[in-house]
Design a protein around this motif. Structure first.
Motif, PDB file in Angstrom:
ATOM      1  N   UNK A 249       0.843  -1.194   0.000  1.00  0.00           N
ATOM      2  CA  UNK A 249       0.000   0.000   0.000  1.00  0.00           C
ATOM      3  C   UNK A 249       0.875   1.241   0.000  1.00  0.00           C
ATOM      4  N   UNK A 250       0.353   2.331  -0.565  1.00  0.00           N
ATOM      5  CA  UNK A 250       1.017   3.628  -0.563  1.00  0.00           C
ATOM      6  C   UNK A 250       0.101   4.664   0.058  1.00  0.00           C
ATOM      7  N   UNK A 251       0.690   5.724   0.568  1.00  0.00           N
ATOM      8  CA  UNK A 251      -0.110   6.874   0.987  1.00  0.00           C
ATOM      9  C   UNK A 251      -0.681   7.544  -0.265  1.00  0.00           C
ATOM     10  N   UNK A 252      -1.628   8.418  -0.075  1.00  0.00           N
ATOM     11  CA  UNK A 252      -2.200   9.108  -1.228  1.00  0.00           C
ATOM     12  C   UNK A 252      -1.142   9.994  -1.904  1.00  0.00           C
ATOM     13  N   UNK A 253      -0.312  10.622  -1.099  1.00  0.00           N
ATOM     14  CA  UNK A 253       0.735  11.474  -1.669  1.00  0.00           C
ATOM     15  C   UNK A 253       1.703  10.645  -2.503  1.00  0.00           C
ATOM     16  N   UNK A 254       2.116   9.498  -1.971  1.00  0.00           N
ATOM     17  CA  UNK A 254       3.037   8.631  -2.711  1.00  0.00           C
ATOM     18  C   UNK A 254       2.369   8.066  -3.965  1.00  0.00           C
ATOM     19  N   UNK A 255       1.083   7.808  -3.877  1.00  0.00           N
ATOM     20  CA  UNK A 255       0.346   7.316  -5.049  1.00  0.00           C
ATOM     21  C   UNK A 255       0.321   8.366  -6.150  1.00  0.00           C
ATOM     22  N   UNK A 256       0.107   9.633  -5.756  1.00  0.00           N
ATOM     23  CA  UNK A 256       0.096  10.705  -6.750  1.00  0.00           C
ATOM     24  C   UNK A 256       1.460  10.848  -7.430  1.00  0.00           C
ATOM     25  N   UNK A 264       4.504  10.223 -16.951  1.00  0.00           N
ATOM     26  CA  UNK A 264       5.598  11.013 -17.489  1.00  0.00           C
ATOM     27  C   UNK A 264       5.361  12.495 -17.383  1.00  0.00           C
ATOM     28  N   UNK A 265       4.733  12.927 -16.287  1.00  0.00           N
ATOM     29  CA  UNK A 265       4.431  14.349 -16.115  1.00  0.00           C
ATOM     30  C   UNK A 265       4.948  14.828 -14.761  1.00  0.00           C
ATOM     31  N   UNK A 266       4.879  16.124 -14.568  1.00  0.00           N
ATOM     32  CA  UNK A 266       5.366  16.700 -13.313  1.00  0.00           C
ATOM     33  C   UNK A 266       4.386  16.484 -12.168  1.00  0.00           C
ATOM     34  N   UNK A 267       3.132  16.320 -12.494  1.00  0.00           N
ATOM     35  CA  UNK A 267       2.134  16.073 -11.457  1.00  0.00           C
ATOM     36  C   UNK A 267       1.060  15.130 -12.000  1.00  0.00           C
ATOM     37  N   UNK A 268       0.372  14.506 -11.080  1.00  0.00           N
ATOM     38  CA  UNK A 268      -0.638  13.514 -11.457  1.00  0.00           C
ATOM     39  C   UNK A 268      -1.986  14.175 -11.666  1.00  0.00           C
ATOM     40  N   UNK A 269      -2.861  13.416 -12.326  1.00  0.00           N
ATOM     41  CA  UNK A 269      -4.244  13.863 -12.405  1.00  0.00           C
ATOM     42  C   UNK A 269      -4.804  13.946 -10.995  1.00  0.00           C
ATOM     43  N   UNK A 270      -5.707  14.897 -10.756  1.00  0.00           N
ATOM     44  CA  UNK A 270      -6.294  14.974  -9.415  1.00  0.00           C
ATOM     45  C   UNK A 270      -7.233  13.788  -9.163  1.00  0.00           C
ATOM     46  N   UNK A 271      -7.547  13.592  -7.900  1.00  0.00           N
ATOM     47  CA  UNK A 271      -8.554  12.618  -7.499  1.00  0.00           C
ATOM     48  C   UNK A 271      -8.174  11.167  -7.803  1.00  0.00           C
ATOM     49  N   UNK A 272      -7.089  10.754  -7.234  1.00  0.00           N
ATOM     50  CA  UNK A 272      -6.744   9.337  -7.258  1.00  0.00           C
ATOM     51  C   UNK A 272      -6.596   8.879  -5.820  1.00  0.00           C
ATOM     52  N   UNK A 273      -7.214   7.744  -5.483  1.00  0.00           N
ATOM     53  CA  UNK A 273      -7.127   7.233  -4.129  1.00  0.00           C
ATOM     54  C   UNK A 273      -5.787   6.575  -3.859  1.00  0.00           C
ATOM     55  N   UNK A 274      -5.449   6.467  -2.586  1.00  0.00           N
ATOM     56  CA  UNK A 274      -4.209   5.804  -2.194  1.00  0.00           C
ATOM     57  C   UNK A 274      -4.220   4.355  -2.670  1.00  0.00           C
TER      58      UNK A 274
END
Length: 471
Positions: A249-256, A264-274
């Protein structure tokens, strides 16, 4: 359900584009009736002896499972169009098995009747009471017209039933009456509905779980990996190490952060669960040599269909890997599918298991909701949830899994989406259907699945998943 009765990243094109259905001779267990016909011997197509002594396997290696298949015999003298309305088998003192089911020749034929079984425990030596086996009748499987569906190896089948370690079985299949069942006295002939041809009892031994993967120098203990096992583990190396038995399992921050890397981007799409912990196929002991080689993918995952396995609730969470191995073997060896039908499974303790091979982050084409397998995923809760309520842990497992996996594809668990029907008993092929992003099996096919009690919890799963996504 009536309760009774293309290519993969990192793989060669030849392997990655393989599509088909596992060629499996479903083979069987001897069952005997108190009639001369039931004294017939074991099928010549036994796939493997169950837990034989002196196998010559490396020390600590897994004991392979087995599937045995025996034709049912008439239990009455009645005949309808040459088919007995009551069929079955009885035998005691057979090789061990833990899961049973009934299959028949035509995958499009329906079994209108009641299927019941009782088994003898190897632990107590006592016979169980009669248990109902759910009939299913074509509601699961690959979409019409696909290579997996049109293979000559595909069969009609009941749901599998987990019965625990057993060495005796007594099965009976009784056809429904045509019209008003109350008008019949039970004597004389007709009007019975016709049972499907080629009814066979499947007895499945899931085998023992493989030991943890050791270093290459220890291959004498574990045995070398097959090409299929290597490909299955490689499909998950985008998020875990090769050969992992579980994905942590990962934290939500680590998942993002992980999602941003995958995109391959600087940030992830919003709204993804851990990301929740997921037991891999290696973790639950999948025999990768059973399934068809290669993986098949669709474009995205727009929706999740929730199922129950209808395999009964008499299992412990420690037995979940064995139950999954049994269902996997039943789907492939008995029903003729290319792999287990579900993309994920969740047990009563909320543990999440990888289902069909191809990578847990990817849009793997399953065989779970006839007509709506494309651009969706199937999640099966292990158990039967018509009258029995699912555990809170199982519902939470659904919510955490969908918050993560749907979030990878930008889907809102509370929303609705459109899927194009591949053909089924509710919607014709080609119809654009508006469905919940988290739907029950019955939303895409006329069935009782995932059971009334589990279906009633899908609203909770949707709202929880959305909250886990931060919506």
């Amino acid at each position: 359900m009536r309760g009774f009765l293309t290519s993969s990243p990192g793989l060669s094109p030849a392997v990655a584009s393989s599509i088909g259905v596992a060629c499996a001779a479903a083979l069987a267990l001897p069952l005997a009736l108190p009639t001369p016909a039931a004294a017939a011997g074991r099928s010549a197509h036994d796939s493997a002896p169950a837990r034989p002594a002196g196998t010559g396997l490396p020390a600590g290696a897994a004991v392979p499972g087995s599937t045995r298949s025996l034709p049912l015999v008439p239990l009455t003298r009645d005949r309808v169009l040459g088919t007995a309305p009551e069929q079955g088998l009885y035998r005691a003192g057979v090789a061990r098995f833990s899961l049973v089911g009934v299959v028949w020749d035509d995958p499009d034929a329906e079994l209108h009747g009641r299927v019941q079984v009782r088994t003898r425990s190897t632990v107590t030596g006592k016979w169980s009471g009669w248990q109902d086996v759910e009939t299913h009748n074509g509601e699961h499987g690959a979409d019409p017209g696909t290579a997996e569906r049109t293979s000559r190896h595909v069969r009609g089948a009941t749901a599998p039933l987990w019965v625990g370690d057993s060495d005796g079985v007594d099965l009976r299949v009784r056809a429904d009456l045509a019209g008003d069942a109350g008008a019949r006295t039970g004597k004389g002939g007709g009007p019975w509905l016709v049972l499907p041809s080629g009814l066979r009892l499947e007895l499945v031994d899931p085998g023992q779980e493989a030991p943890p993967l050791g270093p290459p120098a220890d291959a004498s203990r574990t045995g070398p990996d097959t090409d299929e096992a290597i490909a299955t583990s490689a499909a998950n190396t985008d998020i875990t190490g090769f050969g992992a038995r579980e994905i942590p399992a990962l934290s939500r921050w680590a998942t993002e952060r992980e999602l941003a890397r995958l995109q391959g981007s600087a940030w992830a799409k919003p709204y993804v669960g851990a990301r929740p912990k997921i037991v891999t196929r290696r973790g639950w002991g999948a025999d990768e040599s059973l399934r068809e080689r290669g993986f098949v993918y669709t474009k995205k995952v727009k929706a999740a269909f929730v199922h129950h396995t209808a395999s009964g609730n008499k299992y412990t969470c420690a037995q979940s890997p064995s139950v999954i191995r049994g269902i996997y073997r039943y789907h492939v060896k008995s029903m003729g599918w290319r792999d287990i039908g579900y993309n994920f499974l969740v047990d009563k303790c909320g543990s999440i298991y990888e289902g069909r091979a191809g990578g847990v982050t990817k849009a793997v084409l399953g065989a779970h909701t006839l007509g709506f397998n494309s651009n969706s995923m199937g999640i099966a809760v292990i158990g039967t949830y018509g009258a029995s309520k699912p555990s809170g842990a199982a519902v939470t497992g659904i919510a955490r899994l969908t918050a993560w996996k749907l979030g990878l594809f930008g889907a809102d668990p509370r929303a609705k989406t459109y899927l194009t029907s591949g053909g089924g008993n509710l919607y014709p092929k080609g119809k654009n259907v508006r469905l919940h992003v988290i739907s029950g099996h019955r939303d895409g096919f006329a069935t009782d699945c995932p059971g009334k009690s589990l279906y009633a919890k899908l609203g909770t799963a949707r709202s929880s998943a959305a909250r886990y996504q931060g919506r």
